[in-house]
Design a protein around this motif. Structure first.
Motif, PDB file in Angstrom:
ATOM      1  N   MET A 335       0.838  -1.217   0.000  1.00 39.49           N
ATOM      2  CA  MET A 335       0.000   0.000   0.000  1.00 39.49           C
ATOM      3  C   MET A 335       0.863   1.253   0.000  1.00 39.49           C
ATOM      4  SD  MET A 335      -2.857  -1.230   2.803  1.00 39.49           S
ATOM      5  CE  MET A 335      -3.474   0.438   3.097  1.00 39.49           C
ATOM      6  N   THR A 336       1.919   1.252   0.819  1.00 41.26           N
ATOM      7  CA  THR A 336       2.836   2.400   0.866  1.00 41.26           C
ATOM      8  C   THR A 336       3.547   2.578  -0.467  1.00 41.26           C
ATOM      9  OG1 THR A 336       3.216   1.840   3.192  1.00 41.26           O
ATOM     10  CG2 THR A 336       4.666   3.474   2.218  1.00 41.26           C
ATOM     11  N   THR A 337       3.997   1.469  -1.049  1.00 44.21           N
ATOM     12  CA  THR A 337       4.640   1.515  -2.364  1.00 44.21           C
ATOM     13  C   THR A 337       3.697   2.105  -3.402  1.00 44.21           C
ATOM     14  OG1 THR A 337       5.924  -0.459  -1.812  1.00 44.21           O
ATOM     15  CG2 THR A 337       5.780   0.129  -4.145  1.00 44.21           C
ATOM     16  N   PHE A 338       2.452   1.651  -3.392  1.00 46.23           N
ATOM     17  CA  PHE A 338       1.445   2.141  -4.342  1.00 46.23           C
ATOM     18  C   PHE A 338       1.219   3.639  -4.184  1.00 46.23           C
ATOM     19  CE2 PHE A 338      -3.019   3.142  -5.286  1.00 46.23           C
ATOM     20  CZ  PHE A 338      -3.113   2.715  -6.603  1.00 46.23           C
ATOM     21  N   ALA A 339       1.134   4.095  -2.921  1.00 46.29           N
ATOM     22  CA  ALA A 339       0.893   5.518  -2.662  1.00 46.29           C
ATOM     23  C   ALA A 339       2.013   6.377  -3.224  1.00 46.29           C
ATOM     24  CB  ALA A 339       0.738   5.752  -1.156  1.00 46.29           C
ATOM     25  N   PHE A 340       3.269   5.992  -2.966  1.00 47.88           N
ATOM     26  CA  PHE A 340       4.390   6.778  -3.477  1.00 47.88           C
ATOM     27  C   PHE A 340       4.559   6.606  -4.984  1.00 47.88           C
ATOM     28  CE2 PHE A 340       5.712   6.971   1.011  1.00 47.88           C
ATOM     29  CZ  PHE A 340       6.049   8.316   1.089  1.00 47.88           C
ATOM     30  N   LYS A 341       4.196   5.438  -5.510  1.00 49.75           N
ATOM     31  CA  LYS A 341       4.280   5.208  -6.949  1.00 49.75           C
ATOM     32  C   LYS A 341       3.377   6.163  -7.714  1.00 49.75           C
ATOM     33  CE  LYS A 341       4.957   2.978 -10.895  1.00 49.75           C
ATOM     34  NZ  LYS A 341       6.236   3.144 -11.642  1.00 49.75           N
ATOM     35  N   ASN A 342       2.233   6.465  -7.140  1.00 50.70           N
ATOM     36  CA  ASN A 342       1.258   7.337  -7.799  1.00 50.70           C
ATOM     37  C   ASN A 342       1.401   8.804  -7.395  1.00 50.70           C
ATOM     38  OD1 ASN A 342      -0.846   5.595  -9.407  1.00 50.70           O
ATOM     39  ND2 ASN A 342      -0.366   4.446  -7.560  1.00 50.70           N
ATOM     40  N   ALA A 343       2.443   9.109  -6.619  1.00 53.97           N
ATOM     41  CA  ALA A 343       2.687  10.496  -6.230  1.00 53.97           C
ATOM     42  C   ALA A 343       3.331  11.265  -7.383  1.00 53.97           C
ATOM     43  CB  ALA A 343       3.593  10.545  -5.004  1.00 53.97           C
ATOM     44  N   THR A 344       3.032  12.534  -7.454  1.00 56.36           N
ATOM     45  CA  THR A 344       3.683  13.418  -8.420  1.00 56.36           C
ATOM     46  C   THR A 344       4.276  14.608  -7.679  1.00 56.36           C
ATOM     47  OG1 THR A 344       1.594  14.595  -8.822  1.00 56.36           O
ATOM     48  CG2 THR A 344       2.146  12.755 -10.311  1.00 56.36           C
ATOM     49  N   TYR A 345       5.199  15.293  -8.327  1.00 57.17           N
ATOM     50  CA  TYR A 345       5.873  16.450  -7.734  1.00 57.17           C
ATOM     51  C   TYR A 345       5.647  17.636  -8.662  1.00 57.17           C
ATOM     52  CZ  TYR A 345       7.968  12.783  -4.924  1.00 57.17           C
ATOM     53  OH  TYR A 345       8.137  11.707  -4.090  1.00 57.17           O
ATOM     54  N   GLU A 398      12.109  20.851   2.147  1.00 56.40           N
ATOM     55  CA  GLU A 398      11.286  21.487   1.117  1.00 56.40           C
ATOM     56  C   GLU A 398      10.508  20.544   0.214  1.00 56.40           C
ATOM     57  OE1 GLU A 398      10.964  24.456   1.623  1.00 56.40           O
ATOM     58  OE2 GLU A 398      12.809  25.270   2.457  1.00 56.40           O
ATOM     59  N   ILE A 399      10.938  19.291   0.118  1.00 52.11           N
ATOM     60  CA  ILE A 399      10.297  18.379  -0.837  1.00 52.11           C
ATOM     61  C   ILE A 399       8.808  18.209  -0.552  1.00 52.11           C
ATOM     62  CG2 ILE A 399      10.882  16.299   0.460  1.00 52.11           C
ATOM     63  CD1 ILE A 399      11.194  14.868  -2.222  1.00 52.11           C
ATOM     64  N   LYS A 400       8.425  18.296   0.719  1.00 50.96           N
ATOM     65  CA  LYS A 400       7.016  18.114   1.086  1.00 50.96           C
ATOM     66  C   LYS A 400       6.117  19.181   0.473  1.00 50.96           C
ATOM     67  CE  LYS A 400       7.484  20.632   5.489  1.00 50.96           C
ATOM     68  NZ  LYS A 400       8.954  20.784   5.519  1.00 50.96           N
ATOM     69  N   ASN A 401       6.700  20.319   0.090  1.00 50.87           N
ATOM     70  CA  ASN A 401       5.904  21.391  -0.493  1.00 50.87           C
ATOM     71  C   ASN A 401       5.432  21.066  -1.906  1.00 50.87           C
ATOM     72  OD1 ASN A 401       6.287  23.092   1.788  1.00 50.87           O
ATOM     73  ND2 ASN A 401       8.326  23.633   1.020  1.00 50.87           N
ATOM     74  N   PHE A 402       6.078  20.105  -2.557  1.00 53.27           N
ATOM     75  CA  PHE A 402       5.798  19.839  -3.971  1.00 53.27           C
ATOM     76  C   PHE A 402       5.066  18.522  -4.224  1.00 53.27           C
ATOM     77  CE2 PHE A 402       9.606  22.450  -3.636  1.00 53.27           C
ATOM     78  CZ  PHE A 402       9.256  23.535  -4.418  1.00 53.27           C
ATOM     79  N   ILE A 403       5.018  17.654  -3.221  1.00 56.09           N
ATOM     80  CA  ILE A 403       4.456  16.328  -3.451  1.00 56.09           C
ATOM     81  C   ILE A 403       2.931  16.350  -3.446  1.00 56.09           C
ATOM     82  CG2 ILE A 403       4.384  15.612  -1.030  1.00 56.09           C
ATOM     83  CD1 ILE A 403       5.358  12.836  -1.976  1.00 56.09           C
TER      84      ILE A 403
END
Length: 513
Positions: A335-345, A398-403
């Motif tokens: 589930m965690t892998t899927f969530a990050f896999k579908n994340a965009t920046y 800062e990365i959290k601002n773009f995800i």
């Protein structure tokens, strides 16, 4: 002949009290491991530490624990489990007091290593003692007290740091020194518990004293039957175990179980999640405050489901809990892998305006309008625009601002993962380790397996930050999911149920003839 249930007069309250006292070693272990997190800032300023010095001052406890792992088994076999635990309690008290009063970096490190030796001894010998004194039907639950106390110790350390951080002056000294109080309580409490009856018979041939202890635990019929089992084991007249014995074919099944479960307990990433929970939640787009709040929820989940494990381990058994837990861990990691896999920046005016560092904001302004489909692609581009120091700041702050990610799915997945670990690999591993080794090789085997477990734990915690930054969270959690699936296969194929069996029955079941 095994006594009938009606002839056994189990003194549960006495046995539970003994186990709780001994399991305080787990509390000190958890407290000692976690308390440094609140003191890092203070000690780094006071001792004028470089980053490398800070890292070693935190990690040196693990090196001390490895040393404690190696010596604890043989020393406990020679001098007794109770005596070693008394020394362990003294080491915790000395370490806490000395680290709180230290005036030099060297003093501080030596004090922390002493505590680490206590950690290595407590994590191995407390479960062994409880397993040797507990009746078969209660053994799983009572041994799991140690894991429960580790979890409680970690939580108490965080709360202790929270309340002590605002003390005027050098608050880090109070954070570290407060551990001396429960260590002294543990030291005193250990003098009230009996010596292991199995050790008394096997090492000192004090049958009368062992009978007295066993009678108080389960009545005369239970005492006589247990003594008979122990003496039958002694009749084999085996010589003292050596390191080379661990490689003999007759112990092949036992060593496969022990080393395998010790490996999978850590390689599936539990300490990476515990130590870096705020980092994971920040990478999922959370603020620093919310990330630490979510990390507290992770800790409470671990505590609650450890209690569930204690309730179930002697009802369902070790193997069913391991199968349920590792299966749920695999699902959670997928589930965690899927969530990050579908994340965009996404880089746009809104997200760029959230950047607090003006230099980073200026360097990244030409990315306005761009979207990255993976973290690895993002980092490849960012590294061309920022120097190493600014890149690390971008990665941390800062990365959290773009995800753009389903942060709720990440939180649910991590909580499911922690809950599944807490009912399976967390407590069950230590229960099995305390049960499967025959008396001949127990001392050397428990030390080797404990050292191996600590080594895998250290490796995972050191590699995890590199994995997140170099491979990205998608690949990182996919690797852990694959390893967790391997754990399911291992448990299904190799783990043998020990529920309700005496230690001598377990030995007869596992040692190849």
């Amino acid at each position: 002949m095994k006594p009938a249930e009606t002839t056994i007069k189990m003194n549960k309250s006495y046995t539970i009290l003994i186990s709780l006292i001994v399991a305080l070693g787990g509390f000190l272990l958890g407290f000692d491991s976690a308390v440094i997190s609140g003191a890092v800032k203070g000690i780094s300023v006071y001792f004028e530490m470089t980053k490398a010095m800070v890292g070693f001052s935190v990690g040196c406890v693990i090196f001390g624990a490895m040393a404690g792992n190696l010596v604890a088994g043989p020393v406990a076999d020679r001098f007794g489990r109770k005596n070693v635990l008394i020394v362990v309690a003294a080491l915790f008290a000395i370490s806490a007091s000395w680290s709180a009063l230290a005036t030099s970096y060297l003093e501080f490190v030596v004090a922390r290593i002493i505590g680490g030796i206590g950690v290595g001894g407590a994590i191995l010998i407390a479960p062994i003692y409880i397993a040797e004194i507990a009746p078969p039907k209660l053994r799983g639950s009572l041994v799991s007290f140690n894991q429960l106390n580790i979890v409680i110790g970690i939580s108490v350390a965080y709360f202790s740091n929270y309340f002590l951080v605002d003390i005027e002056g050098e608050s880090w000294r109070w954070m570290l020194g407060v551990e001396a109080f429960p260590a002294i309580v543990y030291f005193i409490g250990l003098f009230t518990v009996p010596r292991s009856p199995r050790w008394l018979i096997r090492k000192l041939n004090k049958v009368a004293l062992a009978r007295k202890i066993l009678t108080r635990i389960g009545g005369e019929a239970y005492a006589e039957y247990t003594i008979e089992e122990i003496q039958q084991g002694l009749s084999k007249k085996e010589t003292k175990g050596k390191l080379s014995d661990l490689f003999k074919s007759k112990y092949g099944t036992i060593m496969t179980i022990a080393l395998g479960i010790a490996f999978f307990q850590q390689i599936t990433g539990i300490n990476a999640v515990f130590y870096y929970a705020p980092t994971i939640f920040e990478q999922a787009g959370g603020s620093t405050d919310s990330s630490f709040l979510q990390a507290i929820v992770v800790g409470l989940t671990n505590l609650v489901f450890t209690l569930v494990a204690i309730w179930l381990i002697d009802k369902l058994g070790r193997k069913p809990l391991l199968l349920i837990g590792t299966t749920c861990m695999t699902i959670a990691l997928l589930m965690t892998t899927f969530a990050f896999k579908n994340a965009t920046y996404n880089f746009n005016e809104s997200t760029l305006n959230k950047v607090s560092n003006a230099e980073i904001k200026t360097a990244l302004s030409d990315l306005d309008g761009q979207t990255f489909e993976s973290q690895s692609d993002l980092f490849e581009t960012i590294r061309t625009k920022l120097d190493q120091e600014l890149f690390l700041e971008f990665e941390r702050e800062e990365i959290k601002n773009f995800i753009n990610i389903n942060a709720t799915l990440v939180l649910i997945a991590i909580l499911l993962y922690v809950a599944a670990f807490a009912i399976s690999l967390g407590p069950v591993m230590w229960t099995l380790i305390s049960e499967v080794f025959p008396s001949k090789i127990k001392a050397i085997a428990i030390s080797v397996v404990g050292f191996f477990n600590s080594l895998v734990s250290y490796t995972v915690t050191q590699v995890f930050p590199w994995e997140l930054s170099s491979l990205g969270p998608t690949t990182t959690f996919a690797i852990y999911a694959a390893l967790s699936f391997c754990a399911i296969l291992f448990v299904y194929k190799y783990i043998v149920e020990t529920k309700g069996k005496s230690l001598e029955e377990v030995e007869a079941l596992l040692v190849r003839k």
